[in-house]
Enzyme design. Sequence first.
Site, PDB file in Angstrom:
ATOM      1  N   CYS A   1       0.801  -1.229   0.000  1.00  0.00           N
ATOM      2  CA  CYS A   1       0.000   0.000   0.000  1.00  0.00           C
ATOM      3  C   CYS A   1       0.833   1.278   0.000  1.00  0.00           C
ATOM      4  O   CYS A   1       0.279   2.378  -0.126  1.00  0.00           O
ATOM      5  CB  CYS A   1      -0.925   0.003   1.213  1.00  0.00           C
ATOM      6  SG  CYS A   1      -1.825  -1.542   1.411  1.00  0.00           S
TER       7      CYS A   1
ATOM      8  N   HIS B   1      -3.431   7.872   5.558  1.00  0.00           N
ATOM      9  CA  HIS B   1      -3.546   6.539   4.965  1.00  0.00           C
ATOM     10  C   HIS B   1      -4.982   6.062   5.163  1.00  0.00           C
ATOM     11  O   HIS B   1      -5.603   5.560   4.226  1.00  0.00           O
ATOM     12  CB  HIS B   1      -2.531   5.591   5.590  1.00  0.00           C
ATOM     13  CG  HIS B   1      -2.419   4.288   4.870  1.00  0.00           C
ATOM     14  ND1 HIS B   1      -2.113   4.203   3.531  1.00  0.00           N
ATOM     15  CD2 HIS B   1      -2.595   3.004   5.284  1.00  0.00           C
ATOM     16  CE1 HIS B   1      -2.088   2.929   3.153  1.00  0.00           C
ATOM     17  NE2 HIS B   1      -2.395   2.191   4.202  1.00  0.00           N
TER      18      HIS B   1
ATOM     19  N   GLU C   1      -2.495   5.326  13.210  1.00  0.00           N
ATOM     20  CA  GLU C   1      -2.145   6.553  12.488  1.00  0.00           C
ATOM     21  C   GLU C   1      -2.461   7.795  13.322  1.00  0.00           C
ATOM     22  O   GLU C   1      -1.658   8.730  13.388  1.00  0.00           O
ATOM     23  CB  GLU C   1      -2.883   6.610  11.153  1.00  0.00           C
ATOM     24  CG  GLU C   1      -2.489   7.805  10.298  1.00  0.00           C
ATOM     25  CD  GLU C   1      -2.972   7.709   8.866  1.00  0.00           C
ATOM     26  OE1 GLU C   1      -2.457   8.468   8.010  1.00  0.00           O
ATOM     27  OE2 GLU C   1      -3.862   6.877   8.580  1.00  0.00           O
TER      28      GLU C   1
ATOM     29  N   LYS D   1      -9.914   7.627   0.801  1.00  0.00           N
ATOM     30  CA  LYS D   1     -10.278   6.224   0.548  1.00  0.00           C
ATOM     31  C   LYS D   1     -11.761   6.001   0.794  1.00  0.00           C
ATOM     32  O   LYS D   1     -12.356   5.071   0.243  1.00  0.00           O
ATOM     33  CB  LYS D   1      -9.451   5.291   1.434  1.00  0.00           C
ATOM     34  CG  LYS D   1      -7.990   5.149   1.030  1.00  0.00           C
ATOM     35  CD  LYS D   1      -7.279   4.162   1.941  1.00  0.00           C
ATOM     36  CE  LYS D   1      -5.826   3.955   1.511  1.00  0.00           C
ATOM     37  NZ  LYS D   1      -4.972   5.142   1.789  1.00  0.00           N
TER      38      LYS D   1
ATOM     39  N   HIS E   1      -9.550   1.804  -1.492  1.00  0.00           N
ATOM     40  CA  HIS E   1      -8.108   1.637  -1.283  1.00  0.00           C
ATOM     41  C   HIS E   1      -7.505   1.029  -2.544  1.00  0.00           C
ATOM     42  O   HIS E   1      -7.720  -0.137  -2.845  1.00  0.00           O
ATOM     43  CB  HIS E   1      -7.891   0.713  -0.088  1.00  0.00           C
ATOM     44  CG  HIS E   1      -6.473   0.648   0.382  1.00  0.00           C
ATOM     45  ND1 HIS E   1      -5.396   1.060  -0.390  1.00  0.00           N
ATOM     46  CD2 HIS E   1      -5.932   0.211   1.564  1.00  0.00           C
ATOM     47  CE1 HIS E   1      -4.279   0.868   0.288  1.00  0.00           C
ATOM     48  NE2 HIS E   1      -4.585   0.358   1.472  1.00  0.00           N
TER      49      HIS E   1
ATOM     50  N   PHE F   1       1.340  -2.971   4.533  1.00  0.00           N
ATOM     51  CA  PHE F   1       1.632  -4.292   5.067  1.00  0.00           C
ATOM     52  C   PHE F   1       3.125  -4.549   4.895  1.00  0.00           C
ATOM     53  O   PHE F   1       3.739  -4.139   3.908  1.00  0.00           O
ATOM     54  CB  PHE F   1       0.846  -5.371   4.325  1.00  0.00           C
ATOM     55  CG  PHE F   1      -0.568  -5.541   4.806  1.00  0.00           C
ATOM     56  CD1 PHE F   1      -1.011  -4.984   5.991  1.00  0.00           C
ATOM     57  CD2 PHE F   1      -1.463  -6.294   4.065  1.00  0.00           C
ATOM     58  CE1 PHE F   1      -2.311  -5.160   6.438  1.00  0.00           C
ATOM     59  CE2 PHE F   1      -2.770  -6.474   4.487  1.00  0.00           C
ATOM     60  CZ  PHE F   1      -3.196  -5.910   5.685  1.00  0.00           C
TER      61      PHE F   1
END
Length: 403
Positions: free
Chosen positions: A162, A294, A305, A326, A331, A390
Site C-alpha cells: 500500500c 492513509h 495513524e 479512501k 483503497h 503491510f
Amino acid sequence: MKRVVITGQGTINSLGRSVAETLEGFREGRCGISELEFQDVDRLSIKIGGQVKNYDAEAEFNRQQIALYDRYTQFTLLAAREAVGQSGLTFNGELAQRSGVVLGTSGGGMQTLDENYRSVYEEGKNRVHPFVVPKLMNNAAASHVSMAYNLKGPSFTVATACASSNHAMGQAFQMIRTGMCDVMVTGGSESMLCFGGVKAWEGLRVMSRDACRPFSLGRSGMVQGEGAGVFVFEDYDHAKARGAEILAEVIGFAMTSDASDIVMPSKQGAARAISGALKDARLNPSDVCYINAHGTGTAANDKTECAAVADVFGAHADHLMMSSTKSMHGHLIGGTGAVELLACIMALREGVIAPTIGYEEPDPECALDVVPNVAREANVDVVLSNAFAFGGLNAVLALRKAP
C-alpha cells in the site's frame, strides 16, 4: 540540491476519468464505491469496491495494444497521457536521456493472472497467450510509459504493497533533487478487482461489506478500489525556464520500516516516517496545515495513524486537518498514494480540503479533525501525504504551495 515541482497530473479512478472529474468528486464528497461487476462476483462475500465502471478498453486502445496491456497498464497510460499533456513536455535529445519513470503497483497484472489461471485450471486449456508474462509483470506499466514518451533515463517499478506509489514518487523526487534527472513521470496504478484479487483480500478479514468509514467509531474495514494517478515531477529551474505552470512543490520525503509485524502497523514506525518527512523538508510541525491520511477504515490502521500524528505534532495536532479520501474511491493498494496526492494538490491550489465521507460517530481513539463528510475551504501552505503498508513499510511525502 535541486528544487522539485509538479507540472502535470492525470488520473482514472472510480470517481472520475480525469483530474477535473476526480476533484469534483472530492469537493462534492461523492462516493465512488458501488456493487462490483465481474465474473463470479456472486461467489464472494465482499461484493463492493471502487470499480471503474463502464470502462471500454477498445475505445482507448487497438487490439494489438490490448493484447499487451493489462487493465492496470491501460489505466496507467491514460493517466500518463493526461499528466504529460498538461506538462507540455516533449521528450527528445538530451531531455529524453535525463528523464525517466518510476511507478508503484502491488499486484501488477492481476486481471491477466486471474484470467489465465481460470483458463488453465478451470477450463483445462493447455496454452496461454505468448504475451502473458510481459502483460502481467509488475514493470509492464512503467516500461510502456517509457516507450510511449521516449523516456530513456532511470525507469523501474516499486512494489511495497500500500506504500508503493509514495515510495515511487519519493524515488522520483530524490532523483531530480540530486541532479540525476531533470524530469520523472511517477505515481502508481492498481487493478485487482477481479475474483482472485478480492478473494485473496477476503482471507485477511479486514474488508467491509457495506462502506469505507475511516476514523468513524462504527467502521467495519477497508474497501478496495482501482485506477491510476500519474504526475510529472520536474526540476524547478527547468520548469521555470520553459514557463511551465507549476501545480505544487515537493519539499520532503521519508521512509521507514516498522521491523515488527507483517500486518499489524506500528505507531513508532509511522511516527518516524512523519517526523523524517518534516525534517527532510526543514519544516516545523506547526507549518503543516493538512494531512492526507492513509486512513484505511480498519481499527488497527486508524488508531495507530492517529496516535502517530498525535505523538509527532503534540499540541498542534488539535489544529491539523486530516482526511481519508479512501472513503470515496476505495483503497487502490499500490496505486492509492498517487490518487490521494491529487487531494493534496487540490488543498494547496484551491484551498479545498477533501472530506472523510461516511463518518457517523466520533472514535475517542481517533480524536483529530478528520474533516467529516463535507469538504472544507481552508488556506493551506504545507501538506503531508501518508502511506503505511503491510510489511511495516512507511512512506510520507511533504508538499508546499507552488512557488
